[in-house]
Design a protein around this motif. Structure first.
Motif, PDB file in Angstrom:
ATOM      1  N   VAL A   1      -2.439   7.657 -11.818  1.00 53.40           N
ATOM      2  CA  VAL A   1      -2.558   7.076 -10.494  1.00 53.40           C
ATOM      3  C   VAL A   1      -3.943   6.489 -10.547  1.00 53.40           C
TER       4      VAL A   1
ATOM      5  N   ILE B   1       3.663  -6.572  -1.703  1.00 50.01           N
ATOM      6  CA  ILE B   1       2.977  -5.897  -2.804  1.00 50.01           C
ATOM      7  C   ILE B   1       1.998  -4.914  -2.173  1.00 50.01           C
ATOM      8  N   PRO B   2       1.891  -3.675  -2.609  1.00 47.39           N
ATOM      9  CA  PRO B   2       2.572  -3.046  -3.748  1.00 47.39           C
ATOM     10  C   PRO B   2       4.098  -2.969  -3.598  1.00 47.39           C
ATOM     11  N   HIS B   3       4.742  -2.878  -4.750  1.00 47.04           N
ATOM     12  CA  HIS B   3       6.173  -2.625  -4.822  1.00 47.04           C
ATOM     13  C   HIS B   3       6.335  -1.116  -4.647  1.00 47.04           C
ATOM     14  N   VAL B   4       6.787  -0.711  -3.456  1.00 47.82           N
ATOM     15  CA  VAL B   4       6.885   0.715  -3.146  1.00 47.82           C
ATOM     16  C   VAL B   4       8.324   1.070  -2.818  1.00 47.82           C
ATOM     17  N   GLY B   5       8.865   2.051  -3.481  1.00 43.59           N
ATOM     18  CA  GLY B   5      10.176   2.572  -3.119  1.00 43.59           C
ATOM     19  C   GLY B   5      11.124   2.648  -4.297  1.00 43.59           C
ATOM     20  N   TRP B   6      12.408   2.764  -3.925  1.00 43.64           N
ATOM     21  CA  TRP B   6      13.439   2.977  -4.941  1.00 43.64           C
ATOM     22  C   TRP B   6      14.038   1.649  -5.350  1.00 43.64           C
ATOM     23  N   ASN B   7      14.090   1.409  -6.641  1.00 42.70           N
ATOM     24  CA  ASN B   7      14.664   0.163  -7.118  1.00 42.70           C
ATOM     25  C   ASN B   7      15.410   0.400  -8.427  1.00 42.70           C
TER      26      ASN B   7
ATOM     27  N   TYR C   1      11.924   5.723  -8.536  1.00 35.98           N
ATOM     28  CA  TYR C   1      10.857   5.530  -7.548  1.00 35.98           C
ATOM     29  C   TYR C   1       9.637   4.813  -8.142  1.00 35.98           C
TER      30      TYR C   1
ATOM     31  N   VAL D   1       5.809   2.790  -7.370  1.00 28.64           N
ATOM     32  CA  VAL D   1       4.694   2.478  -6.470  1.00 28.64           C
ATOM     33  C   VAL D   1       3.578   1.878  -7.320  1.00 28.64           C
TER      34      VAL D   1
ATOM     35  N   LYS E   1       9.274  11.873  -9.853  1.00 37.34           N
ATOM     36  CA  LYS E   1       9.548  11.772  -8.421  1.00 37.34           C
ATOM     37  C   LYS E   1      10.894  11.106  -8.175  1.00 37.34           C
TER      38      LYS E   1
ATOM     39  N   MET F   1      17.617  -4.509  -6.412  1.00 32.85           N
ATOM     40  CA  MET F   1      16.940  -4.811  -5.148  1.00 32.85           C
ATOM     41  C   MET F   1      16.185  -3.578  -4.648  1.00 32.85           C
ATOM     42  N   LEU F   2      15.016  -3.839  -4.081  1.00 33.04           N
ATOM     43  CA  LEU F   2      14.240  -2.720  -3.526  1.00 33.04           C
ATOM     44  C   LEU F   2      14.958  -2.174  -2.292  1.00 33.04           C
TER      45      LEU F   2
ATOM     46  N   ARG G   1      13.455   2.331   2.745  1.00 33.42           N
ATOM     47  CA  ARG G   1      13.270   3.790   2.722  1.00 33.42           C
ATOM     48  C   ARG G   1      13.434   4.421   4.100  1.00 33.42           C
TER      49      ARG G   1
ATOM     50  N   PHE H   1      10.159  17.511  -4.836  1.00 30.75           N
ATOM     51  CA  PHE H   1      10.479  16.635  -5.966  1.00 30.75           C
ATOM     52  C   PHE H   1      10.707  15.197  -5.526  1.00 30.75           C
TER      53      PHE H   1
END
Lengths: 205, 254
Positions: A47, A119-125, A146, A148, A189, B1-2, B5, B74
């Motif tokens: 990080v 940006i930032p690219h945050v999350g689930w992709n 996940y 970030v 994560k 695709m993102l 959340r 987690f």
């Protein structure tokens, strides 16, 4: 299987440790390269910013030790997020900085291709594997992981791009060259799929 | 695709999990650790954990407790409450926080944002903004759990923080928080229009429909507490609803 997590003062060490323990590994965290003699796997978490991270690695002599272990001893290495980016030859975050150079390529900033991409690219992709690899065993193509991050790894050789993710056009989300591997996402994560990927890493020969 | 959340928010005060209305009349809704375990088991997209009294009591974050919680978590977690310096951020990241949320300290020492972004990367610096409507219909940012007016406007303040290196904005409507009447959509628009970093909407969610509205008004993620504490709704049901409305959400394997 003993896994050494490199502590250079900027990782999310607790989560990485916990996830590897869950994956069945014997984990030790170390800030001293001489501990590497006992390790069967090396994990470079991360990080932070590229420049500061490289400085911290050099200060302790980790840069040389990691290269030696990966290239000469063939020790499997997993870089996570910033740790993956550090495998590159060059980073551009916080000024141009030389990386570990284990996988040819550069790390540059993500550039949105349309206004909705932030940006930032945050999350689930989604992570789309470019071909079969033992790191992906039992994980469905296109599974969400996940992320970030604001920067991404551009490998020089196409064959080092093991997976891509659709954002800002598309970027490389898993790199690999021999047993040196890196994920831009955080497997520790990424719930079940992430755990599976860590287990796969422990099995890599 | 993102994916968009859906983020449960856990507020705590002296170890206990609490939830208030309009940043007041706090009531105890359980303990933190079991809640974290349940949300981890349900594979929520992310969690936000905020210590709501640390700043006012001038306390350090409670690292030991946070580390215990993070051990069981987690899923990605953002930790906030009482953060005033870089060393605290370093320790929280070390305890298992993936991101930290900074609110009151940002007004007093904006360089904390830029230094944190430089040292740890923008991606882990969330600036949390609590806003209240003013008499003339504008919005004003409040610090110290909604107690102190700052004279800043949320959109402009968010943009300023983005310039300093913030990686995400968590925008909360003080009046609507806990009411379950729906998010303040105008406030969400004011902030999302001003920044190019992701924005998490917070305060007021009472139904999946409210979350859909927040997303349609620009939010990149929706945070909520009461809906999950006080109704039968689960994050998974919200996901299903949003999916049926054409919003990209994460599909987990069950």
């Amino acid at each position: 299987m003993s896994v050494l997590i490199i502590d250079y003062g900027m990782g999310n060490l607790a989560s990485v440790r916990r996830a590897f323990e869950e994956a069945g590994a014997h984990v030790f965290i170390s800030n001293d390269p001489s501990d590497m003699a006992d390790a069967e796997r090396l994990v470079l978490p991360g990080v932070g910013a590229f420049h500061d991270a490289m400085e911290a690695l050099r200060e302790k002599g980790w840069d040389k030790a990691i290269k030696q272990a990966a290239l000469k001893d063939g020790l499997p290495v997993l870089g996570i997020c910033l740790g993956m980016q550090l495998l590159a030859e060059m980073g551009t975050e916080g000024g141009e900085t030389q990386g570990l150079g284990l996988i040819p390529g550069r790390v540059i900033r993500l550039e949105p291709v349309h206004g909705k991409e932030r940006i930032p690219h945050v999350g689930w992709n989604e992570v789309h594997f470019q071909g079969p690899h033992s790191l992906f065993d039992g994980i469905e193509k296109g599974t969400d992981f996940y992320f970030v991050h604001s920067y991404h790894f551009v490998p020089h050789d196409k064959e080092n791009a093991l997976a891509i993710t659709p954002y800002c056009g598309s970027f490389v989300s898993v790199v690999g060259r021999g047993t040196v591997l890196g994920t831009q996402f955080h497997p520790e994560k990424s719930s079940k799929a992430g755990l599976r990927l860590l287990k796969n890493f422990l099995k890599i020969k | 695709m993102l994916k968009t959340r859906i983020i449960p928010t856990l507020l705590w005060k002296n170890i206990g999990l609490v939830k208030g209305i309009g940043f007041d009349s706090w009531r105890r809704v359980g303990t933190v650790l079991p809640a974290i375990k349940v949300y981890t088991m349900r594979e929520v997209d992310e969690l936000i954990l905020l210590d709501i009294t640390a700043t006012d009591e001038m306390r350090e974050p409670d690292y030991e407790t946070i580390a215990d919680w993070a051990q069981e978590c987690f899923v990605p977690v953002t930790i906030g409450g009482g953060i005033r310096n870089l060393e605290q951020i370093r320790r929280l990241l070390r305890c298992g926080a993936d991101k930290v949320s900074i609110n009151s300290a940002a007004y007093e020492q904006p360089n904390l944002i830029s230094e944190a972004a430089k040292r740890f990367g923008s991606q882990c610096v969330v600036v949390s903004i609590d806003a209240r409507k003013t008499a003339n219909g504008d919005y004003e940012c409040y610090s110290h759990s909604g107690r102190l007016p700052t004279g800043k406007r949320p959109g402009e303040w968010a943009r300023f923080c983005e310039g300093l290196g913030a990686g995400e904005i968590l925008i909360t409507s003080i009046e609507l928080d806990g009411t379950m009447q729906g998010y303040d959509l105008k406030l969400i628009e004011e902030v999302t229009r001003q920044v190019s970093i992701p924005v998490i909407a917070s305060g007021g969610a009472g139904s999946p429909q409210h979350m859909l509205e927040a997303i349609q008004h620009g939010a990149n993620a929706v945070a909520a507490a009461s809906i999950f504490h006080f109704t039968e709704q689960t994050p998974a049901q919200v996901r299903d609803f949003l999916f049926s409305q054409g919003i990209p959400v994460r599909r987990t394997v069950t």
